[in-house]
Design an enzyme around this catalytic site. Sequence first.
Site, mmCIF file in Angstrom:
data_model
loop_
_atom_site.group_PDB
_atom_site.id
_atom_site.type_symbol
_atom_site.label_atom_id
_atom_site.label_comp_id
_atom_site.label_asym_id
_atom_site.label_seq_id
_atom_site.Cartn_x
_atom_site.Cartn_y
_atom_site.Cartn_z
ATOM 1 N N SER A 12 0.848 -1.195 0.000
ATOM 2 C CA SER A 12 0.000 0.000 0.000
ATOM 3 C C SER A 12 0.881 1.240 0.000
ATOM 4 O O SER A 12 1.672 1.448 0.935
ATOM 5 C CB SER A 12 -0.893 0.030 1.243
ATOM 6 O OG SER A 12 -1.389 1.347 1.423
ATOM 7 N N HIS A 37 -1.194 -1.412 -4.283
ATOM 8 C CA HIS A 37 -2.470 -1.057 -3.649
ATOM 9 C C HIS A 37 -2.506 0.450 -3.389
ATOM 10 O O HIS A 37 -1.587 1.011 -2.791
ATOM 11 C CB HIS A 37 -2.598 -1.830 -2.338
ATOM 12 C CG HIS A 37 -3.900 -1.673 -1.626
ATOM 13 N ND1 HIS A 37 -5.032 -2.389 -1.962
ATOM 14 C CD2 HIS A 37 -4.253 -0.894 -0.574
ATOM 15 C CE1 HIS A 37 -6.022 -2.065 -1.143
ATOM 16 N NE2 HIS A 37 -5.579 -1.141 -0.290
ATOM 17 N N ASP A 39 -4.653 3.570 -1.860
ATOM 18 C CA ASP A 39 -5.707 3.887 -0.898
ATOM 19 C C ASP A 39 -6.236 5.305 -1.084
ATOM 20 O O ASP A 39 -5.532 6.277 -0.801
ATOM 21 C CB ASP A 39 -5.163 3.739 0.525
ATOM 22 C CG ASP A 39 -5.028 2.280 0.931
ATOM 23 O OD1 ASP A 39 -6.009 1.536 0.770
ATOM 24 O OD2 ASP A 39 -3.937 1.894 1.395
ATOM 25 N N MET A 41 -8.850 8.115 0.102
ATOM 26 C CA MET A 41 -9.643 8.481 1.290
ATOM 27 C C MET A 41 -10.187 9.891 1.143
ATOM 28 O O MET A 41 -9.475 10.778 0.665
ATOM 29 C CB MET A 41 -8.766 8.428 2.542
ATOM 30 C CG MET A 41 -8.113 7.084 2.761
ATOM 31 S SD MET A 41 -7.085 7.134 4.232
ATOM 32 C CE MET A 41 -6.504 5.446 4.279
ATOM 33 N N HIS A 70 -8.339 1.117 -3.909
ATOM 34 C CA HIS A 70 -9.262 0.897 -2.793
ATOM 35 C C HIS A 70 -9.922 2.232 -2.451
ATOM 36 O O HIS A 70 -9.273 3.128 -1.918
ATOM 37 C CB HIS A 70 -8.445 0.358 -1.603
ATOM 38 C CG HIS A 70 -9.228 0.133 -0.361
ATOM 39 N ND1 HIS A 70 -8.615 -0.065 0.862
ATOM 40 C CD2 HIS A 70 -10.574 0.068 -0.119
ATOM 41 C CE1 HIS A 70 -9.551 -0.245 1.787
ATOM 42 N NE2 HIS A 70 -10.738 -0.155 1.225
ATOM 43 N N MET A 72 -12.050 4.452 -0.304
ATOM 44 C CA MET A 72 -12.675 4.682 1.002
ATOM 45 C C MET A 72 -13.350 6.043 0.915
ATOM 46 O O MET A 72 -12.926 7.031 1.542
ATOM 47 C CB MET A 72 -11.597 4.619 2.101
ATOM 48 C CG MET A 72 -11.116 3.197 2.352
ATOM 49 S SD MET A 72 -9.519 3.114 3.183
ATOM 50 C CE MET A 72 -8.445 3.291 1.771
ATOM 51 N N MET A 141 -11.357 -6.058 5.562
ATOM 52 C CA MET A 141 -10.564 -5.098 6.337
ATOM 53 C C MET A 141 -10.230 -5.718 7.698
ATOM 54 O O MET A 141 -11.122 -6.174 8.420
ATOM 55 C CB MET A 141 -11.332 -3.792 6.559
ATOM 56 C CG MET A 141 -11.626 -2.974 5.313
ATOM 57 S SD MET A 141 -10.196 -2.524 4.326
ATOM 58 C CE MET A 141 -9.198 -1.606 5.516
ATOM 59 N N ASP A 176 -6.655 -6.494 4.189
ATOM 60 C CA ASP A 176 -6.105 -5.138 4.223
ATOM 61 C C ASP A 176 -6.073 -4.606 5.652
ATOM 62 O O ASP A 176 -7.124 -4.370 6.255
ATOM 63 C CB ASP A 176 -6.954 -4.232 3.330
ATOM 64 C CG ASP A 176 -6.303 -2.872 3.102
ATOM 65 O OD1 ASP A 176 -5.193 -2.647 3.610
ATOM 66 O OD2 ASP A 176 -6.935 -2.047 2.406
#
Length: 229
Positions: A12, A37, A39, A41, A70, A72, A141, A176
């Site tokens: 990540s 990966h 992330d 957010m 991913h 979020m 998660m 994750d």
Amino acid sequence: MTFDRSIKIAPSILAADFANFGAECAAVEAQGADWVHVDVMDGHFVPNISFGPTTCAAIRPHIKGIMDVHLMIAPVDPYIDAFAQAGADFITAHVEAGPHIHRTLQAIRGAGAKAGVALNPGTPASAVEHLLDITDLVCVMTVNPGFGGQKFIDMTDKIKTLRAMIGDRPVHIEIDGGVDVNTAPTVAKAGADVLVAGSAVFRGGSVTNPGPYGDNIRAIREAASGVYV
Ligand code: DX5
Ligand code: ZN
């Protein structure tokens, strides 16, 4: 992209040098990462802000393999095309991010990406039971999303339940949060095949000294593979 259940290590970049994403992605791939990966957010679905589709597009040319995005964020649907156009191979949305996860997964596939669905620690496996035929990846998660470097939360029973539910379908199980050499064996044994790791991969290395990335990736892979059945 052929489907298989071999262990894949997905660093990540939340734990990478934010001023140097391109070189960090290339470095972890050169050191043995299978996927990268990413992330995303929004400071709304999770209490932290990282970056968005423009950053993903900028990173893309520096990744030879799989870019695993991913999300979020909530809402998801208005941004799917932007992440697909940024070159995401997988786009994963949270089942908790809105009332229409089924539509979201259809839209992700419709945009030409593989569709992933993520489950927060408090959400049961049954939340994805009716999504498995339109899903390419279930992300379990093992921390409450929002930050790297948190303590692993044991979700072994959920992983086993999902593995049984998935059966022969070509659906990855990704873990994750808090994955390291100590927790990787447990999740692999329960049925996971994609292991996201931020701090446990980037710890000790840098783009000018990437050797530790390789050591960390190999250590996690060996820990996981030793018990994989
Ligand atoms: C958590 C993120 C994870 C996280 C993993 O919200 O989705 O991908 O960065 O970081 P570590 O491996 O440090 O727990
Ligand atoms: Zn993540």
